[in-house]
Each structure stands twice: as C-alpha cells, then as structure tokens.
Design a protein around this motif. Structure first.
Motif, PDB file in Angstrom:
ATOM      1  N   VAL A 146       0.763  -1.435  -0.141  1.00 28.79           N
ATOM      2  CA  VAL A 146      -0.075  -0.009  -0.084  1.00 28.79           C
ATOM      3  C   VAL A 146       1.015   1.252   0.130  1.00 28.79           C
ATOM      4  N   LYS A 147       0.353   2.500  -0.566  1.00 28.06           N
ATOM      5  CA  LYS A 147       0.788   3.520  -0.495  1.00 28.06           C
ATOM      6  C   LYS A 147       0.373   4.467   0.757  1.00 28.06           C
ATOM      7  N   VAL A 148       1.293   4.696   1.463  1.00 29.12           N
ATOM      8  CA  VAL A 148       0.777   5.540   2.696  1.00 29.12           C
ATOM      9  C   VAL A 148       1.173   7.116   2.642  1.00 29.12           C
ATOM     10  N   PHE A 149       0.200   7.902   2.870  1.00 31.83           N
ATOM     11  CA  PHE A 149       0.584   9.473   2.975  1.00 31.83           C
ATOM     12  C   PHE A 149       1.090   9.665   4.504  1.00 31.83           C
ATOM     13  N   PRO A 150       2.293   9.791   4.707  1.00 25.77           N
ATOM     14  CA  PRO A 150       2.665  10.086   6.221  1.00 25.77           C
ATOM     15  C   PRO A 150       2.199  11.472   6.887  1.00 25.77           C
ATOM     16  N   THR A 151       1.703  11.128   8.073  1.00 29.07           N
ATOM     17  CA  THR A 151       1.178  12.470   8.657  1.00 29.07           C
ATOM     18  C   THR A 151       2.098  12.754   9.960  1.00 29.07           C
ATOM     19  N   THR A 152       3.359  12.074   9.891  1.00 25.00           N
ATOM     20  CA  THR A 152       4.438  12.510  10.655  1.00 25.00           C
ATOM     21  C   THR A 152       5.417  13.217  10.118  1.00 25.00           C
ATOM     22  N   ASP A 153       6.083  14.018  10.864  1.00 24.29           N
ATOM     23  CA  ASP A 153       7.226  14.895  10.394  1.00 24.29           C
ATOM     24  C   ASP A 153       8.229  14.231   9.633  1.00 24.29           C
ATOM     25  N   ASP A 154       8.552  13.205  10.140  1.00 20.28           N
ATOM     26  CA  ASP A 154       9.654  12.284   9.581  1.00 20.28           C
ATOM     27  C   ASP A 154       9.096  11.043   8.923  1.00 20.28           C
ATOM     28  N   ALA A 155       8.992  10.934   7.872  1.00 22.72           N
ATOM     29  CA  ALA A 155       8.730   9.692   7.103  1.00 22.72           C
ATOM     30  C   ALA A 155       9.744   8.337   7.235  1.00 22.72           C
ATOM     31  N   GLY A 156      10.732   8.745   7.530  1.00 23.36           N
ATOM     32  CA  GLY A 156      11.785   7.796   7.691  1.00 23.36           C
ATOM     33  C   GLY A 156      11.526   6.975   8.995  1.00 23.36           C
ATOM     34  N   ARG A 157      10.918   7.277   9.909  1.00 22.01           N
ATOM     35  CA  ARG A 157      10.636   6.836  11.188  1.00 22.01           C
ATOM     36  C   ARG A 157       9.847   5.354  10.783  1.00 22.01           C
ATOM     37  N   PHE A 158       9.497   5.061   9.648  1.00 19.92           N
ATOM     38  CA  PHE A 158       8.598   4.028   9.309  1.00 19.92           C
ATOM     39  C   PHE A 158       9.522   2.710   9.329  1.00 19.92           C
ATOM     40  N   LYS A 159      10.867   3.227   9.002  1.00 19.96           N
ATOM     41  CA  LYS A 159      11.830   2.155   8.749  1.00 19.96           C
ATOM     42  C   LYS A 159      12.189   1.431  10.088  1.00 19.96           C
ATOM     43  N   ASN A 160      11.946   2.320  11.480  1.00 23.11           N
ATOM     44  CA  ASN A 160      11.920   1.683  12.775  1.00 23.11           C
ATOM     45  C   ASN A 160      10.550   1.047  13.159  1.00 23.11           C
ATOM     46  N   LEU A 161       9.544   1.209  12.488  1.00 20.73           N
ATOM     47  CA  LEU A 161       8.347   0.431  13.065  1.00 20.73           C
ATOM     48  C   LEU A 161       8.039  -0.674  12.735  1.00 20.73           C
ATOM     49  N   LYS A 162       7.916  -1.686  13.767  1.00 20.78           N
ATOM     50  CA  LYS A 162       7.600  -2.889  13.501  1.00 20.78           C
ATOM     51  C   LYS A 162       6.343  -3.381  13.367  1.00 20.78           C
ATOM     52  N   LYS A 163       5.396  -2.558  13.802  1.00 18.71           N
ATOM     53  CA  LYS A 163       3.751  -2.865  13.914  1.00 18.71           C
ATOM     54  C   LYS A 163       3.244  -1.429  13.846  1.00 18.71           C
ATOM     55  N   VAL A 164       1.846  -1.445  13.314  1.00 18.97           N
ATOM     56  CA  VAL A 164       1.080  -0.261  13.469  1.00 18.97           C
ATOM     57  C   VAL A 164      -0.125  -0.649  13.521  1.00 18.97           C
ATOM     58  N   ILE A 165      -1.208   0.106  13.954  1.00 19.15           N
ATOM     59  CA  ILE A 165      -2.619  -0.174  14.337  1.00 19.15           C
ATOM     60  C   ILE A 165      -3.500   0.351  13.060  1.00 19.15           C
ATOM     61  N   LEU A 166      -4.035  -0.530  12.334  1.00 15.07           N
ATOM     62  CA  LEU A 166      -5.075  -0.058  11.366  1.00 15.07           C
ATOM     63  C   LEU A 166      -6.293   0.241  11.975  1.00 15.07           C
ATOM     64  N   ASP A 167      -6.816   1.421  11.529  1.00 12.09           N
ATOM     65  CA  ASP A 167      -8.427   1.853  12.277  1.00 12.09           C
ATOM     66  C   ASP A 167      -9.113   1.634  11.140  1.00 12.09           C
ATOM     67  N   THR A 168      -9.811   0.535  11.078  1.00 14.40           N
ATOM     68  CA  THR A 168     -10.914   0.320  10.067  1.00 14.40           C
ATOM     69  C   THR A 168     -12.195   1.309  10.014  1.00 14.40           C
TER      70      THR A 168
END
Length: 169
Positions: free
Chosen positions: A20-42
């Motif tokens: 999936v393409k994700v539009f980052p809403t964080t100041d630093d998109a590079g932080r996704f490299k350090n994330l192991k999991k996220v929570i999807l809000d359906t």
C-alpha cells in the motif's frame, strides 16, 4: 490525552502483491523504517498489523504487511488511518508537542482573558500556524513562534498567547 497517534493514511494500493501507498502524517517519514507494527483503524475495529517491508517513493511510504499478499486483501483499507501507541512515538524536543495534544486547548491572552479554542495546527515551511476559533466565533491564525505563543500548558489545557500588532486586522 490520546494514547494513539496517527502516523499515516493508506492512500492506495501499490502493485498486486498487497503493498500500500501511505501518506505520512508524521514529520519524519523515515521513522517507518524503525516501526515493526502499526494499528489499522478500520472505523469499526482496530487491527494490529506487522510491517514486513518499507520503501519510499516521492512523498509516499510503500508498506507491505505480513499476511497480506494480494491487492484484493488490502484494497478495502484505502483511506484508513495507521496509528501507533504513544510509547512508539518519537521523542519530542523542548517546546515540541504532538498536534493531537494541542487541538481543543483553551487559548488565553497574556493578561488572562479568554481568547478562544485551538482548532487546528497548519504546517508551513517556516513555522507552524495555530488556527484558533475566537470566543466571538471568528477564525484567527497565530504563528507558532516564541513572540506569539508564550506558553503551552498541557496539564491545564491552555495556550497563552501574545497578540502581535496586525494579527487581528
């Protein structure tokens, strides 16, 4: 204080293998490299997703989630928020706050008068801008600079401001 912070929004699928393409809403998109999991809000539920792969393309982040291997499995989540818990958040510097913590704070002037409510934070190139709905229903934009924003007090849920000459004209 919210325990969940939004880090991105799924904008579309990418290819046919479940990315999936994700539009980052964080100041630093590079932080996704350090994330192991996220929570999807359906909208109905919140699902833990394990991040299997991260790539970057222009201003977007391309994510691959473990267990989602086709476009058909993932496309129903377009437009949905990706969240993290506050303990996964980046460390803030002095005088930095999460936007979610600022929205809804009472805005008072330096002489103690009620001015309004902070309704949004706009990201600009130079500095953030606080959107405030005044007590008389007007919308005012205040630059988030030291000369204007004197104090943010999350405990008392207030922002103390100095109304600079010309801001209300």
């Amino acid at each position: 204080m919210e325990n969940l912070l939004r880090v991105g929004v799924i904008s579309s699928t990418h290819g046919v293998k479940g990315e999936v393409k994700v539009f980052p809403t964080t100041d630093d998109a590079g932080r996704f490299k350090n994330l192991k999991k996220v929570i999807l809000d359906t909208g109905r539920e919140q699902m833990d997703l394990e991040i299997q792969g991260v790539k970057f393309f222009k201003n977007m982040v391309i994510l691959k989630f473990k267990g989602y291997d086709s476009i058909n499995e993932i496309e129903k989540y377009k437009g949905k928020d990706l969240l993290i818990t506050r303990d996964q958040a980046v460390d803030l510097g002095p005088d930095e706050n999460f936007i979610v913590d600022l929205i809804g704070l009472r805005v008072i002037t330096e002489d103690g008068n009620e001015f309004g409510t902070l309704t949004d934070v706009l990201k600009t190139g130079a500095n953030d801008v606080y959107e405030v709905k005044t007590t008389d229903g007007k919308e005012v934009l205040l630059p988030a600079i030291r000369e204007c924003v004197l104090k943010v007090d999350l405990e008392n849920k207030t922002v103390t401001v100095h109304i600079m000459d010309g801001l209300l004209d």
